[in-house]
Motif scaffolding. Structure first.
Motif, short mmCIF file in Angstrom:
data_model
loop_
_atom_site.label_atom_id
_atom_site.label_comp_id
_atom_site.label_asym_id
_atom_site.label_seq_id
_atom_site.Cartn_x
_atom_site.Cartn_y
_atom_site.Cartn_z
N ASN A 114 0.81 -1.22 0.00
CA ASN A 114 0.00 0.00 0.00
C ASN A 114 0.84 1.27 0.00
O ASN A 114 0.32 2.35 0.20
N ARG A 115 2.15 1.11 -0.20
CA ARG A 115 3.01 2.29 -0.16
C ARG A 115 2.94 3.06 -1.49
O ARG A 115 3.06 2.48 -2.56
N SER A 116 2.73 4.37 -1.36
CA SER A 116 2.72 5.20 -2.57
C SER A 116 4.15 5.41 -3.06
O SER A 116 5.02 5.79 -2.27
N LEU A 117 4.36 5.15 -4.32
CA LEU A 117 5.69 5.31 -4.91
C LEU A 117 5.60 6.29 -6.07
O LEU A 117 4.57 6.31 -6.77
N PRO A 118 6.65 7.07 -6.29
CA PRO A 118 6.64 7.88 -7.51
C PRO A 118 6.83 6.93 -8.71
O PRO A 118 7.84 6.24 -8.79
N LEU A 119 5.84 6.88 -9.59
CA LEU A 119 5.89 5.91 -10.68
C LEU A 119 5.76 6.62 -12.02
O LEU A 119 5.02 7.60 -12.14
N THR A 173 2.13 9.45 -8.06
CA THR A 173 2.68 8.82 -6.86
C THR A 173 1.54 8.05 -6.20
O THR A 173 0.56 8.66 -5.76
N ARG A 174 1.65 6.77 -6.26
CA ARG A 174 0.56 5.94 -5.73
C ARG A 174 1.02 4.50 -5.61
O ARG A 174 2.06 4.13 -6.14
N PRO A 175 0.26 3.66 -4.88
CA PRO A 175 0.66 2.25 -4.79
C PRO A 175 0.65 1.59 -6.18
O PRO A 175 -0.24 1.88 -7.00
N LEU A 176 1.60 0.71 -6.39
CA LEU A 176 1.74 0.07 -7.70
C LEU A 176 0.48 -0.69 -8.12
O LEU A 176 0.08 -0.69 -9.28
N LYS A 177 -0.18 -1.33 -7.16
CA LYS A 177 -1.34 -2.15 -7.52
C LYS A 177 -2.45 -1.27 -8.13
O LYS A 177 -3.16 -1.70 -9.03
N GLU A 178 -2.56 -0.03 -7.65
CA GLU A 178 -3.58 0.86 -8.21
C GLU A 178 -3.24 1.23 -9.64
O GLU A 178 -4.10 1.23 -10.53
N LEU A 179 -1.96 1.55 -9.85
CA LEU A 179 -1.53 1.90 -11.20
C LEU A 179 -1.80 0.75 -12.17
O LEU A 179 -2.30 0.95 -13.28
N LEU A 180 -1.50 -0.47 -11.74
CA LEU A 180 -1.72 -1.62 -12.63
C LEU A 180 -3.20 -1.81 -12.92
O LEU A 180 -3.59 -2.13 -14.05
N ALA A 181 -4.05 -1.58 -11.92
CA ALA A 181 -5.50 -1.73 -12.14
C ALA A 181 -5.98 -0.68 -13.14
O ALA A 181 -6.81 -0.97 -14.02
N HIS A 182 -5.48 0.54 -13.03
CA HIS A 182 -5.88 1.59 -13.98
C HIS A 182 -5.49 1.20 -15.40
O HIS A 182 -6.26 1.34 -16.34
N LEU A 183 -4.25 0.71 -15.53
CA LEU A 183 -3.79 0.32 -16.88
C LEU A 183 -4.62 -0.84 -17.40
O LEU A 183 -5.03 -0.86 -18.56
N TYR A 184 -4.87 -1.80 -16.53
CA TYR A 184 -5.61 -3.00 -16.93
C TYR A 184 -6.97 -2.63 -17.53
O TYR A 184 -7.37 -3.15 -18.58
N VAL A 185 -7.67 -1.70 -16.89
CA VAL A 185 -9.01 -1.34 -17.37
C VAL A 185 -8.94 -0.34 -18.52
O VAL A 185 -9.67 -0.45 -19.51
#
Ligand code: SAH
Length: 468
Positions: A114-119, A173-185
């Motif tokens: 759940n850690r926000s990372l600069p991505l 800057t956000r948790p990686l899992k959120e970024l992947l879900a956004h890309l997925y959809v």
């Protein structure tokens, strides 16, 4: 097709833990439509980039008969942009290759989840149907900074103009899992390829990976429509779930589809003409006790309550959410008591015999039958014409022949994602005449909306009068 994800938060190589892919290795995955390779062009304490290279094999796909059967021209099967652009195949690859991260799991370093990372994400070629406006409308509300570069169709022939393809960088800057879900959809939503092949569980996936952000997204309708588009069977599945679970999420889809139908039809405000015709048939029949079956949001009910000649009005629908909206639209809680007693909303399905529907003068079934599965029409016919058996029944349904008149409707399409069928005048009249014979009703037909000499009117109406 290349997707890179970079983080600059030290120790940046934590990205390897999160993705469950070791930065020192190059790994390959055999997917049904080709190969995915994961490797790290850079993996230092300060900066770490994971690259997902997708090698889509169109020949293999044709051989394996992946994708929808029979609706592609032969050449198009082999020559298309799929191997070169980010599409639903990339989403499938993300789920397969980064599935653990997408699912929000991290065995070795759970504190990272759940850690926000600069991505920063870079997508080499992203088809953006609708251009940069759509790209921004999808990612900006989620807090991404966007950099995009549009490619011309062919550098040698500048007069051919721009292509729908962009190279895109997204930063947040956000948790990686959120970024992947956004890309997925959102990647398949941007691509909006009408041929993309999705599995039967696509509704589940949309709800699962859209959890926590899609419901509140300002482009929610567009995302949902595009994501499930061109797959009416999925909409059907969604509605089936709505019927069995009454899941509010599924109602959201329904609303989106309703809006789509309204857009197609709105040029001639067909809805108003339809309501007007139904009302005038009811008024001239002298009916007082009225059933509105599949009442939806209660557009007709609202007109009926205004007229005192209608002494008892019952609206029935299978969707709780539609009934809630109807109740709101009718301001039921604020109606004076006398009015309030005249109208009732009931939850029920037209597939089952229902004693509450017996003893009425008239029933209206406005734009409902086309939502019923053809094999189940027979149940509906008996429920209404054999058991409820009102003196008068008004049924309206789209006239498919008229669809050619709407420029916004692609050839061969139905007006609404949830329509199981749309009938020609002949088909409707044959069906209605059969009912008349079997259940003892006389039937006449009325056009609704502007009538064209060749294709008829946009809506067709059957008025059934009980003979005995
Ligand atoms: N008559 C309304 C709504 C039409 S949309 C109008 O003209 O605006 C079709 C409606 O039929 C939806 O509200 C849907 O929930 C309802 N419906 C679909 N299947 C049904 C069923 N088996 N029983 C009752 N209602 C049903």
């Amino acid at each position: 097709m290349l997707l890179t994800i970079t983080t600059t938060r030290p120790p940046a190589t934590d990205l390897g833990y999160l993705l469950h892919k070791h930065p020192d290795k190059c790994q390959s995955f055999d997917l049904s439509f080709g190969y995915a390779h994961v490797f790290y062009p850079e993996a230092t304490n300060r900066c770490c980039t994971a690259a997902l290279l997708l090698d889509v094999d169109p020949i293999g796909m044709v051989r394996n008969r992946r994708g929808p059967k029979g609706d592609r021209g032969t050449l198009d099967q082999y020559v298309n942009d799929r191997p070169y652009v980010a599409s639903s195949f990339l989403s499938v690859a993300i789920a397969r290759v980064y599935g653990t991260a997408l699912g929000g799991r991290c065995k070795d370093r759970p504190e990272l989840i759940n850690r926000s990372l600069p991505l920063e994400v870079r997508i080499a070629v992203l088809p953006c149907r609708g251009g940069e406006t759509v790209l921004r409308s999808l990612f900006e509300p989620l807090g991404y900074e966007i950099e995009s570069h549009r490619h011309t169709l062919d550098a040698k022939f500048s007069d051919w103009g721009e292509s729908p393809y962009y190279t895109v960088a997204l930063r947040a800057t956000r948790p990686l899992k959120e970024l992947l879900a956004h890309l997925y959809v959102l990647i398949p939503v941007l691509d909006n390829d009408k041929h993309y092949w999705v599995g039967d569980d696509e509704v589940e996936k949309l709800l699962r990976f859209g959890a926590g952000w899609l419901a509140g997204h300002p482009a929610r309708e567009q995302i949902t429509q595009r994501y499930l588009k061109h797959q009416p069977s999925l909409a059907r599945q969604a509605i089936a779930r709505m019927i069995s679970e009454e899941s509010p999420d599924i109602d959201i889809l329904d609303e989106a589809f309703d809006r789509q139908e309204e857009t197609v039809e709105e040029t001639i405000s067909l809805n108003e003409q339809r309501l007007g015709t139904v009302l005038s048939v009811l008024e001239s029949s002298g009916a007082g006790r009225i059933l509105d079956l599949g009442c939806g949001e209660g557009k007709l009910l609202r007109e009926l309550v205004k007229d005192k000649r209608f002494t008892e009005i019952v609206g029935l629908d299978v969707s709780h959410r539609a009934l809630e909206r109807a109740s709101h639209r009718l301001k039921l809680d604020r109606l004076p008591a006398v009015q309030r007693e005249r109208i009732k909303l009931v939850h029920g399905s037209l597939m089952y015999r229902d004693r509450r529907l017996e003893g009425f003068d008239a029933a209206t079934v406005v734009e409902v039958i086309e939502h019923l599965d053809p094999p189940r029409l027979a149940s509906f016919e008996r429920v209404l014409f054999e058991f409820a058996r009102p003196g008068l029944v008004v049924v309206t349904t789209p006239n498919r022949e008229y669809n050619v008149m709407w420029e916004t409707l692609p050839a061969g399409s139905l007006r609404h994602q949830d329509h199981r069928f749309e009938w020609t005048r002949d088909e409707f009249q044959t069906w209605a005449a059969g009912i008349g014979d079997r259940f003892g009703y006389g039937v006449r037909f009325l056009p609704v909306g502007r009538e064209d000499a060749t294709v008829g009117s946009p809506t067709q109406m059957g008025v059934f009068s009980r003979v005995v």
